[in-house]
Design a protein around this motif. Structure first.
Motif, short mmCIF file in Angstrom:
data_model
loop_
_atom_site.label_atom_id
_atom_site.label_comp_id
_atom_site.label_asym_id
_atom_site.label_seq_id
_atom_site.Cartn_x
_atom_site.Cartn_y
_atom_site.Cartn_z
N LEU A 1 48.94 39.86 35.35
CA LEU A 1 49.89 38.82 34.97
C LEU A 1 49.48 37.43 35.45
O LEU A 1 49.65 36.44 34.73
CB LEU A 1 51.28 39.15 35.54
N PHE A 2 48.96 37.34 36.66
CA PHE A 2 48.78 36.03 37.28
C PHE A 2 47.33 35.57 37.46
O PHE A 2 47.10 34.38 37.65
CB PHE A 2 49.50 36.00 38.63
N LEU A 3 46.40 36.46 37.42
CA LEU A 3 45.00 36.07 37.60
C LEU A 3 44.27 36.02 36.26
O LEU A 3 43.21 36.61 36.08
CB LEU A 3 44.29 37.02 38.57
N THR A 4 44.84 35.30 35.34
CA THR A 4 44.29 35.26 33.98
C THR A 4 42.88 34.66 33.93
O THR A 4 42.12 34.99 33.04
CB THR A 4 45.22 34.47 33.04
N LYS A 5 42.57 33.84 34.88
CA LYS A 5 41.22 33.27 34.96
C LYS A 5 40.18 34.37 35.20
O LYS A 5 39.02 34.24 34.81
CB LYS A 5 41.17 32.23 36.08
N TYR A 6 40.61 35.45 35.81
CA TYR A 6 39.72 36.56 36.15
C TYR A 6 40.04 37.82 35.35
O TYR A 6 39.79 38.93 35.79
CB TYR A 6 39.83 36.88 37.64
N LYS A 7 40.58 37.63 34.15
CA LYS A 7 41.09 38.79 33.41
C LYS A 7 40.03 39.84 33.11
O LYS A 7 40.32 41.02 33.12
CB LYS A 7 41.82 38.36 32.14
N THR A 8 38.79 39.44 32.86
CA THR A 8 37.77 40.47 32.59
C THR A 8 37.47 41.28 33.85
O THR A 8 37.31 42.50 33.78
CB THR A 8 36.47 39.86 32.02
N LYS A 9 37.45 40.64 35.00
CA LYS A 9 37.22 41.37 36.25
C LYS A 9 38.40 42.29 36.57
O LYS A 9 38.21 43.41 37.04
CB LYS A 9 36.96 40.40 37.40
N VAL A 10 39.61 41.80 36.28
CA VAL A 10 40.79 42.63 36.49
C VAL A 10 40.75 43.82 35.53
O VAL A 10 41.07 44.95 35.91
CB VAL A 10 42.08 41.81 36.31
N GLY A 11 40.33 43.61 34.30
CA GLY A 11 40.21 44.70 33.33
C GLY A 11 39.22 45.75 33.78
O GLY A 11 39.47 46.96 33.65
N ILE A 12 38.11 45.32 34.32
CA ILE A 12 37.11 46.26 34.84
C ILE A 12 37.69 47.02 36.03
O ILE A 12 37.53 48.24 36.13
CB ILE A 12 35.81 45.53 35.21
N ALA A 13 38.37 46.33 36.92
CA ALA A 13 38.98 46.99 38.08
C ALA A 13 40.01 48.01 37.64
O ALA A 13 40.08 49.12 38.18
CB ALA A 13 39.62 45.95 39.01
N LEU A 14 40.80 47.66 36.63
CA LEU A 14 41.81 48.58 36.12
C LEU A 14 41.15 49.80 35.47
O LEU A 14 41.58 50.94 35.69
CB LEU A 14 42.71 47.86 35.12
N ALA A 15 40.09 49.59 34.71
CA ALA A 15 39.37 50.70 34.09
C ALA A 15 38.79 51.62 35.17
O ALA A 15 38.87 52.85 35.06
CB ALA A 15 38.28 50.18 33.16
#
Length: 115
Positions: free
Chosen positions: A47-61
């Motif tokens: 929700l809040f770290l949109t600047k890092y959304k690809t890294k968050v997506g990888i972490a979530l995966a």
């Protein structure tokens, strides 16, 4: 993710404990609490770290990959939780984990991004 994390800590705690594989050398409750905290953090990051959304997506995966043994354990051990009370239902559930991994990567722009 935030709702699932809250569920880990409160009203779905027993169901999540039923998915923790027996071979994990920690108490099932501790694993559920820690994974719930991670889910809340990942949800807030989405929700809040949109600047890092690809890294968050990888972490979530990666998180979805790491918890997949719990789904396998639920199927192999025939453990009922989350309304999955038949082998068929537990088996079908296994096929949704790759979908979650795909959605984590796709929704955060990690897949199909322009270089």
């Amino acid at each position: 993710m935030i709702t699932a994390g809250i569920g880990h800590l409160t009203f779905q705690r027993d169901d999540f404990q039923a998915q923790v594989p027996n071979w994990i050398p920690l108490s099932k409750d501790l694993v559920v609490i820690l994974s719930g905290i991670v889910e809340i953090i990942l949800g807030l990051a989405m929700l809040f770290l949109t600047k890092y959304k690809t890294k968050v997506g990888i972490a979530l995966a990666v998180f979805y990959i790491l918890i997949f043994p719990g789904n396998i354990a639920q199927y192999v051990n025939g453990t009922s939780a989350f309304g999955l009370d038949t082998d068929q239902a537990r088996l079908i559930r296994l096929f949704f984990q790759p979908v979650l991994i795909f959605l984590a990567l796709w929704s955060t722009g990690t897949l199909f991004r322009k270089k």
